[in-house]
Design an enzyme around this catalytic site. Structure first.
Site: not given
Length: 400
Positions: A11, A13, A71
């Protein structure tokens, strides 16, 4: 990257990365400023050859999440938010990037990141040392957070040696993070409890000095084990405590000491206890402990360990052997909601038989879908909520 060192991007960004403080600290560049210049059709003020790496930097992402429950995100108001003071010198730098302040609300609608605590130093080990100290000083109340987990990472021997990979967490915490046993810091916890208890006795009885023989009882919240210390002699005068063992020496930092001096200061705004331990006039340790009052215990949180501690004299210790331990009764016949969120899917209906590990429903919180599974083998008796209902922590979703 493949075996021929060809890079492939999964990807791209076109935005600032979360880790950008680390890059800025080791290169000295202001990436935000450069991005704004580029957006205004200006050229970069440097070339690749101009970039030189200097020192070592770490970034700790401080999250409103519960490391003891896989978490899962936590919501609520930041009743206390006191990060360590930012600092810059030639030896080290403390930087804290945040978008919240004390009193702000952590909601279910956004990413639960609270802050990015970054440390720079000339070498890796020094950067780790200052990161651990900065995490000690970071105070957050009102929401669950991952400070204890982060401390445990930076103190992990494999992490310190650089023996890490993307599988580090699952390898080091096979059964999820449960905290760290007090064993490694047992004597340190005893010293803190002796000091806090001694101060309470001086204040309660309006004493000028203190001289007593006493034992420390510690309960490790990691595994529930109870420990009784050797007998200590505690003397206090002019806010300084002198500690020694009636028979033997105090073991601390792989050394043995006949007598230690302790000074401490409690910040009641943050409940941080600043403790300094000396041999004669030589400082051995200066650090912070997180304090909670859990009567009749002091609860001390320190670098991934949580301990309940109190002192007992000879008679009290003798009688305590006949006291029954309080058992925590777990509600095993219910599926309890572990975090606030929206119930977006239910996989079972009343009368269904379920197996251990079977998916029961999905709760959406903070842009994440959390699948809740059965911890028992049983039959669904009641479903208390429907799809799109908003849930709170400890709501009983399904009864078996």
């Amino acid at each position: 990257v493949d075996k021929n060192k060809n890079f492939y991007f999964l990807e791209m960004n076109t935005r600032l990365q979360v880790e950008h403080p680390v890059t800025e600290m080791v290169t000295g560049l202001d990436i935000v400023k450069e991005m704004m210049n580029v957006a205004n059709n200006k050229k970069l003020t440097f070339s690749q050859d101009d970039i030189k790496l200097n020192g070592w930097a770490f970034e700790s992402r401080i999250y409103a999440e519960d490391p003891y429950k896989g978490f899962l995100p936590s919501t609520g108001r930041l009743t206390k938010y006191t990060p360590p003071d930012e600092f810059q010198s030639s030896e080290y730098i403390i930087r804290n990037d945040t978008g919240v302040k004390e009193g702000d609300e952590i909601s279910i609608y956004y990413d639960p990141m609270i802050a990015k605590l970054s440390i720079w130093a000339k070498d890796r080990n020094t950067a780790i040392k200052y990161m651990v100290k900065a995490l000690d000083e970071f105070c957050i109340n009102g929401v669950k957070n991952n400070l204890s987990f982060l401390s445990s990472i930076f103190l992990n021997k494999k992490f310190i040696s650089g023996d890490i990979s993307t599988a580090f967490i699952e390898q080091q915490f096979e059964n999820c993070f449960k905290g760290i046993s007090l064993i490694e810091n047992k004597n340190l916890f005893e010293i803190v409890i002796l000091t806090l208890s001694g101060e309470n006795k001086i204040v309660d009885k309006d004493l000028a000095t203190l001289n007593e023989n006493i034992f420390v009882e510690l309960v490790d919240l990691f595994d529930g084990k109870k420990y009784i210390s050797d007998e200590y002699n505690v003397q206090a005068n002019d806010s300084t405590f002198e500690l020694s063992k009636v028979d033997g020496e105090i073991k601390l930092f792989n050394n043995k000491f006949y007598k230690l001096k302790v000074k401490h200061d409690i910040d009641f705004n943050t409940n941080l206890v600043n403790v300094s331990i000396y041999e004669d006039d030589q400082l051995l340790l200066g650090t912070f402990f997180k304090l909670k009052y859990n009567f009749p215990y002091f609860q001390i949180d320190f670098r991934g360990s949580s301990v309940n501690g109190m002192v007992r004299d000879h008679e009290n210790l003798k009688l305590s052997k006949y006291m029954k331990d309080t058992n925590i009764i777990e509600n095993n016949n219910n599926l309890i909601c572990p975090m606030p969120g929206k119930l977006i899917e239910i996989f079972v209906k009343i009368g269904d038989k379920v197996e251990i590990g079977e998916s029961l429903c999905i709760v959406e919180a903070m842009k994440m879908e959390n699948t809740l599974s059965s911890q028992i083998k049983g039959q669904v008796k009641k479903i208390n909520y429907k799809i799109n209902d908003l849930l709170k922590v400890d709501d009983i979703i399904i009864e078996f």
